[in-house]
Motif scaffolding. Structure first.
Motif, PDB file in Angstrom:
ATOM      1  N   ALA A  74      43.328  49.106  23.500  1.00 55.18           N
ATOM      2  CA  ALA A  74      41.906  49.402  23.304  1.00 55.18           C
ATOM      3  C   ALA A  74      41.242  48.305  22.470  1.00 55.18           C
ATOM      4  CB  ALA A  74      41.730  50.753  22.625  1.00 55.18           C
ATOM      5  N   GLY A  75      40.132  47.801  22.970  1.00 53.19           N
ATOM      6  CA  GLY A  75      39.359  46.804  22.245  1.00 53.19           C
ATOM      7  C   GLY A  75      39.888  45.386  22.313  1.00 53.19           C
ATOM      8  N   THR A  76      40.972  45.155  23.051  1.00 51.19           N
ATOM      9  CA  THR A  76      41.556  43.807  23.104  1.00 51.19           C
ATOM     10  C   THR A  76      40.948  42.939  24.195  1.00 51.19           C
ATOM     11  OG1 THR A  76      43.305  44.441  24.663  1.00 51.19           O
ATOM     12  CG2 THR A  76      43.807  44.675  22.281  1.00 51.19           C
ATOM     13  N   GLY A  77      40.292  43.567  25.171  1.00 51.32           N
ATOM     14  CA  GLY A  77      39.789  42.825  26.324  1.00 51.32           C
ATOM     15  C   GLY A  77      40.762  42.826  27.486  1.00 51.32           C
ATOM     16  N   ALA A  78      41.870  43.563  27.349  1.00 48.91           N
ATOM     17  CA  ALA A  78      42.891  43.591  28.401  1.00 48.91           C
ATOM     18  C   ALA A  78      42.350  44.182  29.700  1.00 48.91           C
ATOM     19  CB  ALA A  78      44.123  44.366  27.936  1.00 48.91           C
ATOM     20  N   ALA A  79      41.606  45.273  29.616  1.00 48.51           N
ATOM     21  CA  ALA A  79      41.089  45.909  30.829  1.00 48.51           C
ATOM     22  C   ALA A  79      40.114  44.981  31.553  1.00 48.51           C
ATOM     23  CB  ALA A  79      40.426  47.244  30.503  1.00 48.51           C
ATOM     24  N   ALA A  80      39.247  44.320  30.810  1.00 50.85           N
ATOM     25  CA  ALA A  80      38.302  43.380  31.421  1.00 50.85           C
ATOM     26  C   ALA A  80      39.043  42.208  32.064  1.00 50.85           C
ATOM     27  CB  ALA A  80      37.301  42.878  30.388  1.00 50.85           C
ATOM     28  N   ALA A  81      40.077  41.709  31.393  1.00 46.63           N
ATOM     29  CA  ALA A  81      40.875  40.612  31.960  1.00 46.63           C
ATOM     30  C   ALA A  81      41.574  41.065  33.237  1.00 46.63           C
ATOM     31  CB  ALA A  81      41.897  40.129  30.938  1.00 46.63           C
ATOM     32  N   LEU A  82      42.103  42.270  33.225  1.00 45.50           N
ATOM     33  CA  LEU A  82      42.746  42.824  34.413  1.00 45.50           C
ATOM     34  C   LEU A  82      41.763  42.903  35.574  1.00 45.50           C
ATOM     35  CD1 LEU A  82      44.950  44.367  36.000  1.00 45.50           C
ATOM     36  CD2 LEU A  82      44.177  46.441  34.824  1.00 45.50           C
ATOM     37  N   VAL A  83      40.566  43.402  35.311  1.00 47.25           N
ATOM     38  CA  VAL A  83      39.555  43.506  36.369  1.00 47.25           C
ATOM     39  C   VAL A  83      39.217  42.113  36.900  1.00 47.25           C
ATOM     40  CG1 VAL A  83      37.160  44.112  36.887  1.00 47.25           C
ATOM     41  CG2 VAL A  83      38.590  45.701  35.594  1.00 47.25           C
ATOM     42  N   GLU A  84      38.971  41.173  36.018  1.00 48.78           N
ATOM     43  CA  GLU A  84      38.600  39.831  36.471  1.00 48.78           C
ATOM     44  C   GLU A  84      39.717  39.191  37.291  1.00 48.78           C
ATOM     45  OE1 GLU A  84      36.691  35.675  34.809  1.00 48.78           O
ATOM     46  OE2 GLU A  84      36.940  37.361  33.428  1.00 48.78           O
ATOM     47  N   LYS A  85      40.953  39.314  36.843  1.00 46.52           N
ATOM     48  CA  LYS A  85      42.078  38.762  37.596  1.00 46.52           C
ATOM     49  C   LYS A  85      42.206  39.434  38.964  1.00 46.52           C
ATOM     50  CE  LYS A  85      44.901  37.315  33.655  1.00 46.52           C
ATOM     51  NZ  LYS A  85      45.277  35.950  34.050  1.00 46.52           N
ATOM     52  N   THR A  86      41.957  40.740  39.012  1.00 46.42           N
ATOM     53  CA  THR A  86      42.033  41.477  40.276  1.00 46.42           C
ATOM     54  C   THR A  86      40.915  41.039  41.223  1.00 46.42           C
ATOM     55  OG1 THR A  86      43.091  43.349  39.172  1.00 46.42           O
ATOM     56  CG2 THR A  86      42.078  43.778  41.314  1.00 46.42           C
ATOM     57  N   LEU A  87      39.716  40.835  40.686  1.00 48.65           N
ATOM     58  CA  LEU A  87      38.600  40.374  41.519  1.00 48.65           C
ATOM     59  C   LEU A  87      38.877  38.986  42.075  1.00 48.65           C
ATOM     60  CD1 LEU A  87      35.525  41.646  39.464  1.00 48.65           C
ATOM     61  CD2 LEU A  87      36.689  42.767  41.374  1.00 48.65           C
ATOM     62  N   ILE A  88      39.472  38.127  41.281  1.00 46.00           N
ATOM     63  CA  ILE A  88      39.858  36.788  41.759  1.00 46.00           C
ATOM     64  C   ILE A  88      40.869  36.913  42.891  1.00 46.00           C
ATOM     65  CG2 ILE A  88      41.082  34.657  41.126  1.00 46.00           C
ATOM     66  CD1 ILE A  88      39.759  35.031  38.282  1.00 46.00           C
ATOM     67  N   TYR A  89      41.842  37.805  42.716  1.00 46.51           N
ATOM     68  CA  TYR A  89      42.842  38.037  43.766  1.00 46.51           C
ATOM     69  C   TYR A  89      42.158  38.495  45.061  1.00 46.51           C
ATOM     70  CZ  TYR A  89      46.527  40.147  46.509  1.00 46.51           C
ATOM     71  OH  TYR A  89      47.370  40.485  47.547  1.00 46.51           O
ATOM     72  N   ILE A  90      41.253  39.467  44.954  1.00 45.37           N
ATOM     73  CA  ILE A  90      40.575  40.000  46.140  1.00 45.37           C
ATOM     74  C   ILE A  90      39.761  38.907  46.819  1.00 45.37           C
ATOM     75  CG2 ILE A  90      38.804  41.624  46.937  1.00 45.37           C
ATOM     76  CD1 ILE A  90      39.852  43.561  44.724  1.00 45.37           C
ATOM     77  N   GLU A  91      39.033  38.129  46.024  1.00 44.57           N
ATOM     78  CA  GLU A  91      38.241  37.045  46.603  1.00 44.57           C
ATOM     79  C   GLU A  91      39.136  36.047  47.331  1.00 44.57           C
ATOM     80  OE1 GLU A  91      34.360  34.630  45.425  1.00 44.57           O
ATOM     81  OE2 GLU A  91      35.962  34.419  43.942  1.00 44.57           O
ATOM     82  N   ASN A  92      40.245  35.683  46.714  1.00 46.50           N
ATOM     83  CA  ASN A  92      41.161  34.725  47.336  1.00 46.50           C
ATOM     84  C   ASN A  92      41.825  35.278  48.596  1.00 46.50           C
ATOM     85  OD1 ASN A  92      40.570  32.795  45.419  1.00 46.50           O
ATOM     86  ND2 ASN A  92      42.331  33.280  44.137  1.00 46.50           N
ATOM     87  N   SER A  93      41.925  36.610  48.681  1.00 47.25           N
ATOM     88  CA  SER A  93      42.542  37.242  49.853  1.00 47.25           C
ATOM     89  C   SER A  93      41.590  37.270  51.047  1.00 47.25           C
ATOM     90  CB  SER A  93      42.972  38.673  49.526  1.00 47.25           C
ATOM     91  OG  SER A  93      41.849  39.550  49.513  1.00 47.25           O
ATOM     92  N   GLY A  94      40.302  37.044  50.788  1.00 47.45           N
ATOM     93  CA  GLY A  94      39.311  37.092  51.856  1.00 47.45           C
ATOM     94  C   GLY A  94      38.867  38.504  52.208  1.00 47.45           C
ATOM     95  N   LYS A  95      39.338  39.483  51.442  1.00 47.55           N
ATOM     96  CA  LYS A  95      38.961  40.873  51.706  1.00 47.55           C
ATOM     97  C   LYS A  95      37.705  41.233  50.929  1.00 47.55           C
ATOM     98  CE  LYS A  95      43.574  42.250  52.904  1.00 47.55           C
ATOM     99  NZ  LYS A  95      44.523  43.325  52.959  1.00 47.55           N
ATOM    100  N   LYS A  96      37.126  42.362  51.272  1.00 49.01           N
ATOM    101  CA  LYS A  96      35.944  42.875  50.586  1.00 49.01           C
ATOM    102  C   LYS A  96      36.359  43.984  49.629  1.00 49.01           C
ATOM    103  CE  LYS A  96      32.446  40.516  52.159  1.00 49.01           C
ATOM    104  NZ  LYS A  96      31.547  39.832  51.242  1.00 49.01           N
ATOM    105  N   LEU A  97      35.596  44.126  48.566  1.00 44.75           N
ATOM    106  CA  LEU A  97      35.877  45.085  47.507  1.00 44.75           C
ATOM    107  C   LEU A  97      35.074  46.369  47.687  1.00 44.75           C
ATOM    108  CD1 LEU A  97      36.831  45.958  44.623  1.00 44.75           C
ATOM    109  CD2 LEU A  97      34.904  44.634  43.745  1.00 44.75           C
TER     110      LEU A  97
END
Length: 105
Positions: A51-74
């Motif tokens: 909590a409060g470390t920024g881990a959840a936000a980092a996880l979301v951003e890394k996941t969005l990068i993965y989705i974008e690189n996969s060519g899929k839609k979110l």
């Protein structure tokens, strides 16, 4: 993303159908459902020690990068992911235009 998370690898856990990161021995994950052209993010969770470390936000951003690189839609069904995209509207570019809440992003 905070610098301390940049070198942490995103794990796509196929068995549990989720994306994960581990930080200082604690886990954060996003449950997902994947189709041929879309990835739906359902629920984000992080251990209380993160909590409060920024881990959840980092996880979301890394996941969005993965989705974008996969060519899929979110499909951002998870309220945390939805709020993240509202706060960072540049990510709307990967949201499926047919997503029910698209115009609210």
């Amino acid at each position: 993303m905070k610098p301390e998370f940049e070198n942490i690898s995103l794990v796509k856990n196929e068995e549990k159908k989720r994306f994960e990161i581990e930080y200082k021995g604690h886990l954060a994950f996003i449950d997902c459902k994947e189709k041929s052209r879309q990835i739906a993010l359902i629920h984000t969770e992080a251990e209380s020690e993160l909590a409060g470390t920024g881990a959840a936000a980092a996880l979301v951003e890394k996941t969005l990068i993965y989705i974008e690189n996969s060519g899929k839609k979110l499909l951002p069904f998870c309220p945390y992911v939805f709020a993240f995209i509202k706060k960072h509207p540049e990510w709307k570019r990967i949201v499926d235009e047919r997503f029910e809440g698209y115009d609210q992003l």
